[in-house]
Write a protein that holds these residues in place. Structure first.
Motif, short mmCIF file in Angstrom:
data_model
loop_
_atom_site.label_atom_id
_atom_site.label_comp_id
_atom_site.label_asym_id
_atom_site.label_seq_id
_atom_site.Cartn_x
_atom_site.Cartn_y
_atom_site.Cartn_z
N THR A 207 -51.28 -8.18 -9.92
CA THR A 207 -51.84 -6.75 -10.47
C THR A 207 -52.40 -6.05 -9.30
OG1 THR A 207 -53.67 -7.60 -11.26
CG2 THR A 207 -51.79 -7.36 -12.77
N ILE A 513 -51.77 -3.97 -18.82
CA ILE A 513 -52.07 -2.51 -18.76
C ILE A 513 -53.53 -2.37 -19.95
CG2 ILE A 513 -49.86 -1.38 -18.59
CD1 ILE A 513 -49.61 -0.95 -21.59
N ILE A 587 -48.09 2.81 -18.63
CA ILE A 587 -49.55 2.84 -17.85
C ILE A 587 -50.55 2.36 -19.03
CG2 ILE A 587 -51.31 4.27 -17.12
CD1 ILE A 587 -49.06 5.89 -15.53
N SER A 588 -50.42 2.89 -20.13
CA SER A 588 -51.38 2.54 -21.44
C SER A 588 -50.64 2.87 -22.75
CB SER A 588 -52.52 3.45 -21.26
OG SER A 588 -52.55 4.61 -21.35
#
Length: 799
Positions: A207, A513, A587-588
């Motif tokens: 990450t 995420i 992303i989320s």
């Protein structure tokens, strides 16, 4: 020749000859002729006064075969038989004590299992009699009239895979039961150590640019501590009135690790290099919860009517602190001043950002009055009426801070409710308007709730009980219920959980995420309609064998659900819940609860139960502490039991909204990360007890499922196969009291029990793979089942 056996001390003496006749079903004494033999049956003291037969009965010996330490432990052991209710309580049953309401299950959960005389499990519609909704099974615990014990227990366990997860638990209780009083005090402390991703071999998912292994800094099971202190006092005043007071304090803490802090650095060539900081330590999330409970109940009788008044007050205070890592400005300034990007940073450069916080206080107050009894008599028996009314007030105050932004919620709900149910007998033993039936009755119920924030909500239903012969009983019921979301679902504080592993069906990848959890103030009320048809057969040969079957049809408009698995269909339906970058990478995702348009479920549940003791509370009552061997010496006898249940889902589908695909949970759709709905869910257990040695074996199985998340981006690669679920648990124990010579030689072994428990004996787990047989990173074994096979030893001593 008829034999007359004096009733045991566990049976209630008959009030008069009429009562004998009513219980036995024989003709009144005035109609008998000289020379007739009249056999009189008696209902055991504390049994539920209903014509509906129990689906399952456990005698003292049956209870002993589970090796359970307490009533709460026993209820967990028989969960497959008593769960599966169709209500909003998550399948949890209604709990009664000796056929009467209790203020809450906290009153009973820590009473030793040796104090149990019998356990009856009854169908859902019996709950109406006690002022509950007819959507949960009823479990009635009948305790011994005299019992006293001080109990200490120590437990220790760990996964056989090693590497964390050690468990320790210490319990102590004082219980005294008398015909006119009940006192139980208990305390418990338990601790579980963390299990990290590294300890379960989770593959590294880079990450950051330095690709450092973060698995030692992320937990699969967080470290936790729990402490409980509880007390209950019950006393009779006169012959028919009792009062109960219960108080509980619970403290709980959780400390998951969330990975390493990281900072993106802009280099001289304008490229960005993201570096993690093991020297800063793992980011953690600290959660602390304090729960207080105070409950009271007054129970009394007036003639043939029984009534109770219950009051409860609960307060839950929860605080969560989530670390957000390092201040990038300070770290960038250190590099700009000549610091080495690849070296260990000095403490002056590791400036912490303010953490995210979430704080909530939930308060609940309720008072409920319930009364039930006969209103008039018919040829088939009395018509019984049950009435309940109550008031509840719920309040939730929450405050959350995310990246410096403050959000607050202060929600209060007042609720007034009233309920009435009527049970009308139509036939009993040749009497009544339909005298050809052995037993036939119908019931109807209606309830109204007025919520300060949702207005009026209604529930109504009706049912039928029909027993053409003594061994067979048919039941049928219909209910329609409106339900509002809870205040927690509406107003729980919003929490961001960084570094969550999520499988994205749209791109067929696992991403790490932040996910968002909490309440959703936009939720609306639902409307649920349930039809239930059942049959219960109790055979005389072999004695102790019973068969049950139910067909359940549910239709739910606007059902409330947690956010479902992120497939293409779900993203199309809820685009505001998903954030992607310009390349389409996730992303989320916002996982707060939602409303669907409609849900339809049809299922059949079949089961059988067998007990060598007849399953009817057979066997002589145990004396003293209720331990085998506490009374007169008897020749050891093998006692065993067996049960098997299979729930077959015929339909389970969700309509998201008009114009969108239907989610068929039996054919390629899912609402959770564990796959779709298994067509078959099977649970079977067997237990035996002989001469102090007991054993209990449970097997559970769920058939395989599939989830199709295909899109134009990944038409084939986003289908996952979820293998079948198989679990086998073993519990073996030894009661030293059965070995008199051993106890005489070692008196300290008196009233001592040693137990060995092995959960997931075969160390199996659900295997998940795509069409190429590849296991997605988010479905590695450690994520699916971080504990695996778990072995525990406990030592229990009573005084």
């Amino acid at each position: 020749m008829a034999q007359v056996t004096p009733p045991s001390s566990s049976e209630e003496p008959p009030a008069d000859d009429a009562a004998k006749t009513a219980e036995s079903g024989d003709a009144p004494a005035s109609e008998t002729q000289p020379g007739d033999i009249v056999v009189v049956g008696q209902r055991i003291r504390g049994a539920v006064d209903t014509d509906v037969k129990p689906e399952l009965q456990l005698s003292e010996k049956d209870v002993a075969s589970y090796g359970a330490s307490s009533i709460g432990d026993l209820l967990a052991a028989i969960a497959p038989q008593v769960g599966g209710g169709r209500g909003r309580g998550g399948g949890q049953p209604v709990i009664l004590l000796s056929g009467r309401r209790i203020s809450s299950f906290r009153e009973l959960r820590n009473i030793p299992s040796e104090a149990i005389l019998r356990v009856d499990v009854l169908p859902e519609q019996v709950a109406l009699k006690f002022g509950y909704a007819a959507d949960q099974r009823v479990v009635n615990f009948i305790l011994k009239p005299n019992f006293a014990a001080v109990t200490l227990e120590v437990e220790a366990g760990a996964p056989t895979d090693g590497g964390g997860g050690f468990h320790q638990q210490y319990e102590g209780s004082v219980v005294k039961l008398a015909p006119n009083s009940r006192i139980n005090l208990s305390s418990e402390y338990k601790r579980d150590n963390a299990i990290t991703q590294a300890q379960r071999g989770i593959a590294t998912v880079p990450t950051t640019s330095d690709a450092i292994d973060q698995t030692p800094y992320r937990t699969l099971q967080s470290a936790s501590d729990d402490f409980t202190l509880e007390g209950t006092v019950n006393r009779y005043f006169g012959d028919v009135t009792s009062a109960t007071l219960n108080a509980t304090l619970e403290l709980a803490s959780r400390n998951p690790l969330l990975g390493l802090a990281s900072v993106p650095f802009t280099q001289s060539d304008d490229s960005v290099f993201t570096r993690s900081f093991p020297e800063y330590g793992a980011l953690d999330q600290s959660s602390r919860t304090t729960t207080g409970h105070l409950g009271a109940l007054v129970d009394s009788s007036l003639g043939k009517w029984k009534g109770s008044l219950t009051g409860n007050y609960d307060i839950v205070h929860s605080t969560t602190i989530t670390q957000r890592g390092l201040d990038p400005v300070a770290a960038q300034a250190y590099i700009a001043g000549g610091g080495d990007l690849n070296a260990i940073f000095p403490p002056v450069a590791l400036v912490s950002r303010d953490p995210d916080t979430a704080d909530s206080r939930n308060r609940t107050f309720e008072i409920v009055a319930n009364a039930n009894g006969p209103v008039f008599d018919t040829a088939a028996g009395p018509v019984n009426l049950s009435l309940a009314t109550g008031f509840q007030q719920f309040n939730i105050r929450s405050r959350s801070v995310r990246s410096g932004a403050v959000a607050t919620a202060d929600l209060t709900r007042g609720q007034k409710n009233a309920q009435a149910s009527l049970d009308i007998p139509l036939a009993r033993d040749g009497e009544g308007v339909l005298g050809f039936a052995r037993s036939l009755s119908v019931n109807a119920n209606i309830a109204y709730r007025d919520l300060s924030d949702f207005g009026g909500l209604t529930t109504y239903g009706y049912g039928l009980n029909f027993a053409p012969i003594d061994a067979v009983q048919f039941t049928a019921s219909s209910s329609t219920e409106q339900g509002a979301p809870s205040l927690s679902q509406l107003g729980s504080p919003v929490i961001v959980n960084p570094n969550s592993f999520v499988f994205d069906y749209v791109t067929n990848t696992t991403v790490v995420i932040p996910t968002i959890t909490g309440g959703n103030p936009a939720l609306t009320a639902d409307r649920r309609n349930v039809l239930d048809f059942g049959i219960n057969v109790r055979l005389k040969k072999p004695d102790g064998l019973s068969l049950v079957a139910n067909y359940i049809r549910e239709r739910n408009d606007n059902p409330i659900s947690s956010f479902p698995t992120l497939t293409a269909a779900i993203q199309s339906a809820f685009p505001d819940r998903v954030v992607r970058d310009s390349a389409g990478q996730l992303i989320s995702v916002d996982l707060r609860p939602i409303n669907f348009q409609r849900e339809e479920t049809d299922r059949i549940r079949v089961g059988l139960n067998y007990s060598s003791g007849g399953g009817r509370g057979g066997g002589p009552p145990m004396m003293g502490r209720g331990r085998p061997g506490g009374g007169p010496a008897e020749k050891p006898k093998l006692n065993y039991r067996f049960s098997l249940y299979d729930t077959v889902y015929l339909r389970d589908r969700i309509f998201i909204r008009d114009g969108l695909p239907v989610l068929d949970l039996l054919d390629g759709s899912a609402t959770g990360s564990g796959g779709g709905q298994a067509r078959h869910t099977v649970s079977t257990d067997a237990g035996a007890f002989y001469d102090g040695l007991g054993g209990f074996l449970r097997l559970s199985y769920g058939s395989a499922t599939r989830v199709d998340g295909g899109t134009a981006i990944a038409p084939a690669g986003s289908t996952l196969d979820f293998g079948s679920k198989f679990n086998l648990d073993l519990r073996a124990f030894f009661d030293f009291d059965q070995k008199e010579k051993l106890v005489e030689a070692h008196p300290w072994l008196k009233h001592t029990r040693l137990r060995l428990s092995v959960n997931n004996l075969t160390n199996s787990y659900q295997r998940v793979s795509d069409e190429n047989g590849i296991v997605p990173l988010s479905y590695q074994r450690g994520f699916v089942d971080p504990v695996g096979r778990y072995v525990e030893i406990s030592l229990r001593k009573q005084f």
